[in-house]
Design a protein around this motif. Sequence first.
Motif, PDB file in Angstrom:
ATOM      1  N   SER A 132      21.740  22.590   8.650  1.00  0.00           N
ATOM      2  CA  SER A 132      22.857  22.004   7.620  1.00  0.00           C
ATOM      3  C   SER A 132      23.344  23.435   7.097  1.00  0.00           C
ATOM      4  CB  SER A 132      22.607  21.216   6.686  1.00  0.00           C
ATOM      5  OG  SER A 132      21.454  21.679   5.661  1.00  0.00           O
ATOM      6  N   ILE A 133      22.368  24.413   6.885  1.00  0.00           N
ATOM      7  CA  ILE A 133      22.902  25.524   6.372  1.00  0.00           C
ATOM      8  C   ILE A 133      23.690  26.160   7.469  1.00  0.00           C
ATOM      9  CG2 ILE A 133      22.422  27.905   5.485  1.00  0.00           C
ATOM     10  CD1 ILE A 133      19.910  26.692   4.342  1.00  0.00           C
ATOM     11  N   TYR A 134      23.110  26.289   8.829  1.00  0.00           N
ATOM     12  CA  TYR A 134      23.908  26.902  10.037  1.00  0.00           C
ATOM     13  C   TYR A 134      25.185  26.166  10.161  1.00  0.00           C
ATOM     14  CZ  TYR A 134      24.900  26.873  15.015  1.00  0.00           C
ATOM     15  OH  TYR A 134      25.632  26.822  16.305  1.00  0.00           O
ATOM     16  N   VAL A 135      25.298  25.002  10.209  1.00  0.00           N
ATOM     17  CA  VAL A 135      26.577  24.205   9.978  1.00  0.00           C
ATOM     18  C   VAL A 135      27.620  24.671   9.114  1.00  0.00           C
ATOM     19  CG1 VAL A 135      27.719  21.839  10.273  1.00  0.00           C
ATOM     20  CG2 VAL A 135      25.350  22.270  11.441  1.00  0.00           C
ATOM     21  N   LEU A 136      27.149  24.889   7.768  1.00  0.00           N
ATOM     22  CA  LEU A 136      28.002  25.083   6.741  1.00  0.00           C
ATOM     23  C   LEU A 136      28.663  26.559   7.017  1.00  0.00           C
ATOM     24  CD1 LEU A 136      26.076  23.682   3.741  1.00  0.00           C
ATOM     25  CD2 LEU A 136      28.388  22.728   4.827  1.00  0.00           C
ATOM     26  N   VAL A 137      27.789  27.236   7.508  1.00  0.00           N
ATOM     27  CA  VAL A 137      28.264  28.680   7.716  1.00  0.00           C
ATOM     28  C   VAL A 137      29.175  28.684   8.747  1.00  0.00           C
ATOM     29  CG1 VAL A 137      27.502  30.973   8.633  1.00  0.00           C
ATOM     30  CG2 VAL A 137      26.051  29.932   7.079  1.00  0.00           C
ATOM     31  N   TYR A 138      28.915  27.892   9.805  1.00  0.00           N
ATOM     32  CA  TYR A 138      30.127  27.839  11.108  1.00  0.00           C
ATOM     33  C   TYR A 138      31.385  27.089  10.440  1.00  0.00           C
ATOM     34  CZ  TYR A 138      32.093  25.400  15.012  1.00  0.00           C
ATOM     35  OH  TYR A 138      32.774  25.005  16.008  1.00  0.00           O
ATOM     36  N   LEU A 139      31.131  26.076   9.462  1.00  0.00           N
ATOM     37  CA  LEU A 139      32.283  25.244   9.461  1.00  0.00           C
ATOM     38  C   LEU A 139      33.164  26.009   8.415  1.00  0.00           C
ATOM     39  CD1 LEU A 139      30.875  21.630   9.214  1.00  0.00           C
ATOM     40  CD2 LEU A 139      32.472  22.791  11.045  1.00  0.00           C
ATOM     41  N   VAL A 140      32.490  26.756   7.411  1.00  0.00           N
ATOM     42  CA  VAL A 140      33.015  27.484   6.302  1.00  0.00           C
ATOM     43  C   VAL A 140      34.259  28.476   7.157  1.00  0.00           C
ATOM     44  CG1 VAL A 140      32.899  29.227   4.295  1.00  0.00           C
ATOM     45  CG2 VAL A 140      31.938  27.142   4.454  1.00  0.00           C
ATOM     46  N   THR A 141      33.622  29.327   8.034  1.00  0.00           N
ATOM     47  CA  THR A 141      34.194  30.584   8.737  1.00  0.00           C
ATOM     48  C   THR A 141      35.203  30.005   9.520  1.00  0.00           C
ATOM     49  OG1 THR A 141      32.314  31.959   8.612  1.00  0.00           O
ATOM     50  CG2 THR A 141      34.180  32.256  10.305  1.00  0.00           C
ATOM     51  N   LEU A 189      28.277  35.399  12.489  1.00  0.00           N
ATOM     52  CA  LEU A 189      27.646  35.329  13.893  1.00  0.00           C
ATOM     53  C   LEU A 189      26.204  35.460  13.814  1.00  0.00           C
ATOM     54  CD1 LEU A 189      29.968  36.961  16.588  1.00  0.00           C
ATOM     55  CD2 LEU A 189      29.908  34.614  15.857  1.00  0.00           C
ATOM     56  N   PRO A 190      25.533  36.657  12.976  1.00  0.00           N
ATOM     57  CA  PRO A 190      24.237  36.862  13.066  1.00  0.00           C
ATOM     58  C   PRO A 190      23.565  35.793  12.074  1.00  0.00           C
ATOM     59  CG  PRO A 190      25.327  38.521  11.849  1.00  0.00           C
ATOM     60  CD  PRO A 190      26.483  37.935  12.795  1.00  0.00           C
ATOM     61  N   LEU A 191      24.407  35.452  10.964  1.00  0.00           N
ATOM     62  CA  LEU A 191      23.923  34.296   9.900  1.00  0.00           C
ATOM     63  C   LEU A 191      23.761  32.880  10.869  1.00  0.00           C
ATOM     64  CD1 LEU A 191      25.920  34.820   6.929  1.00  0.00           C
ATOM     65  CD2 LEU A 191      23.203  35.169   7.119  1.00  0.00           C
ATOM     66  N   MET A 192      24.638  32.810  11.739  1.00  0.00           N
ATOM     67  CA  MET A 192      24.499  31.398  12.452  1.00  0.00           C
ATOM     68  C   MET A 192      23.146  31.469  13.422  1.00  0.00           C
ATOM     69  SD  MET A 192      28.438  30.948  13.733  1.00  0.00           S
ATOM     70  CE  MET A 192      27.818  29.550  14.993  1.00  0.00           C
ATOM     71  N   ALA A 193      22.998  32.612  14.189  1.00  0.00           N
ATOM     72  CA  ALA A 193      21.850  32.975  14.894  1.00  0.00           C
ATOM     73  C   ALA A 193      20.613  32.888  14.200  1.00  0.00           C
ATOM     74  CB  ALA A 193      22.019  34.352  15.628  1.00  0.00           C
ATOM     75  N   LEU A 194      20.547  33.339  13.011  1.00  0.00           N
ATOM     76  CA  LEU A 194      19.466  33.226  12.027  1.00  0.00           C
ATOM     77  C   LEU A 194      19.151  31.867  11.860  1.00  0.00           C
ATOM     78  CD1 LEU A 194      17.139  34.630  10.417  1.00  0.00           C
ATOM     79  CD2 LEU A 194      18.853  34.759   8.643  1.00  0.00           C
ATOM     80  N   PHE A 195      19.683  31.217  11.188  1.00  0.00           N
ATOM     81  CA  PHE A 195      19.541  29.722  10.664  1.00  0.00           C
ATOM     82  C   PHE A 195      19.429  28.985  12.024  1.00  0.00           C
ATOM     83  CE2 PHE A 195      22.006  31.281   6.861  1.00  0.00           C
ATOM     84  CZ  PHE A 195      20.865  31.151   5.979  1.00  0.00           C
ATOM     85  N   PHE A 196      19.868  29.149  13.315  1.00  0.00           N
ATOM     86  CA  PHE A 196      19.640  28.260  14.282  1.00  0.00           C
ATOM     87  C   PHE A 196      18.257  28.641  14.861  1.00  0.00           C
ATOM     88  CE2 PHE A 196      19.314  27.337  18.696  1.00  0.00           C
ATOM     89  CZ  PHE A 196      19.975  26.265  19.083  1.00  0.00           C
ATOM     90  N   SER A 197      17.664  29.707  14.848  1.00  0.00           N
ATOM     91  CA  SER A 197      16.351  30.190  15.318  1.00  0.00           C
ATOM     92  C   SER A 197      15.384  29.337  14.152  1.00  0.00           C
ATOM     93  CB  SER A 197      16.154  31.695  15.374  1.00  0.00           C
ATOM     94  OG  SER A 197      16.310  32.186  13.756  1.00  0.00           O
ATOM     95  N   LEU A 198      15.869  29.274  12.856  1.00  0.00           N
ATOM     96  CA  LEU A 198      14.889  28.836  11.831  1.00  0.00           C
ATOM     97  C   LEU A 198      14.672  27.186  12.031  1.00  0.00           C
ATOM     98  CD1 LEU A 198      15.477  30.945   8.834  1.00  0.00           C
ATOM     99  CD2 LEU A 198      13.628  30.989  10.373  1.00  0.00           C
ATOM    100  N   ALA A 199      15.720  26.525  12.614  1.00  0.00           N
ATOM    101  CA  ALA A 199      15.877  25.050  12.711  1.00  0.00           C
ATOM    102  C   ALA A 199      15.004  24.670  13.877  1.00  0.00           C
ATOM    103  CB  ALA A 199      17.398  24.601  12.844  1.00  0.00           C
ATOM    104  N   GLU A 200      14.407  23.215  13.591  1.00  0.00           N
ATOM    105  CA  GLU A 200      13.838  22.761  14.504  1.00  0.00           C
ATOM    106  C   GLU A 200      14.824  21.765  15.473  1.00  0.00           C
ATOM    107  OE1 GLU A 200      10.434  20.996  13.170  1.00  0.00           O
ATOM    108  OE2 GLU A 200       9.485  22.905  12.325  1.00  0.00           O
TER     109      GLU A 200
END
Length: 415
Positions: free
Chosen positions: A144-153, A113-124
């Motif tokens: 894409s990193i955000y999406v991968l973190v979400y999809l892997v979990t 959850l925090p990783l998703m929030a982090l990469f979402f905040s960095l994305a445009e």
Amino acid sequence: MQDVMYPLCALINFTAFIYKVVALRRNGRDPGTVALAASFLFITATFALATPAVWERVDAALGVPNITALIYQSCVIIYTVLIQMMLLFWMHPTTKQAWRAGRWRLILGVVTLPLMALFFSLAEVDEQRTRDFMAHYAGLSVLSIYVLVYLVTFTIGRIDIVRLCLQYAPLVGQQWLRRGLHITWVAGAIGIVYGIARFADVIAPAFGGDPTRWEPVAQLGALGTNIGTIIGLTIPSWGPHLTRANEWRRRYRDFRRLHPLWATLTAAYPDIRLPGMVPSRYAVARHPTHVGLWLDRMVVEIRDAQGQMRDHPSVVEAGGTARALGVTAGLKDGALEAVVQASQIAVALRDAPPRPAQTSARAAATEAGMYGGQGILGEVAFLVDVAQALRSSPVVARTLLTIEVRPAVSAAVTG
């Protein structure tokens, strides 16, 4: 699809949530049911937020474009972990063992959850995309990193759900719970298909592919995995009602099939009929809950009638004749016995005068050789065969032609 199916899924899941909350208040707060109720709440939020009209309003209220995507996808992760924990609570004999087994699943969810929030905040992701957010943005480097973190979990969770259901289902004695677990693992497999479609959103742009081409697959996968999961996890509660409804339908079918035979016999032997029991077939509409009682009583009274007729010479002769004819026709076992008894009833209705009932229904049935060991359900099924044979069996017709009317009996009948 999103405008209609997503709100509908949200409503269905919220209904399931309310149902489980009521069950918690009635049956106590066991951890498995708490986890299940909470999972329905989070998946309700997921589909509600993913509805475009709601998405737009939440984004506007929070002032961040596409922030709703982060919120509802976080709800999906929580929902997945809750389903895993619920299965573990069901599988393990103690809550402590379940928590221990679920430790890595909880850790994975908490880290995700925090990783998703982090990469979402960095994305445009400044352009609001309520209908194709993943397909449109998944190819961007940071998102894409955000999406991968979400999809892997998500995918690990779905694989784990499939594994847990397949492991637990053979150990379950309750039929509907076992069926529910099988439905749930199939739904988990559909969720894996959804995950693969979303992985393609990340990979396709690198090879010049268009992720929007399989967007319908991803949306159908999301709907399929949710609908299957909600059916699988709630069917242990409402499935038994289907069993009872099917049982009533079967007993009503047998009631209709036996009613003509019963009506004929009780007209010929009126002293066997218990007053107030087994009215016309159409009375079932007024008293549907009485079908089982009436059916059982019909069996008793049919057997009582057979008890009155069994010693008459024509009936005895009809039994032997019908048995010989049935064997010649290739009948055996229950089919042969049904034809024999149908022939005896046909001859008795023609020749045998009524006499006071002296033999109980159970004794008559035992002498007929069909009641012992089969129980009432077997007895009903057998008598349905007898009724069918009485209506249409050529062996019964030939037996009636073979057995002559005895003059003394005929005189007795005519008075």
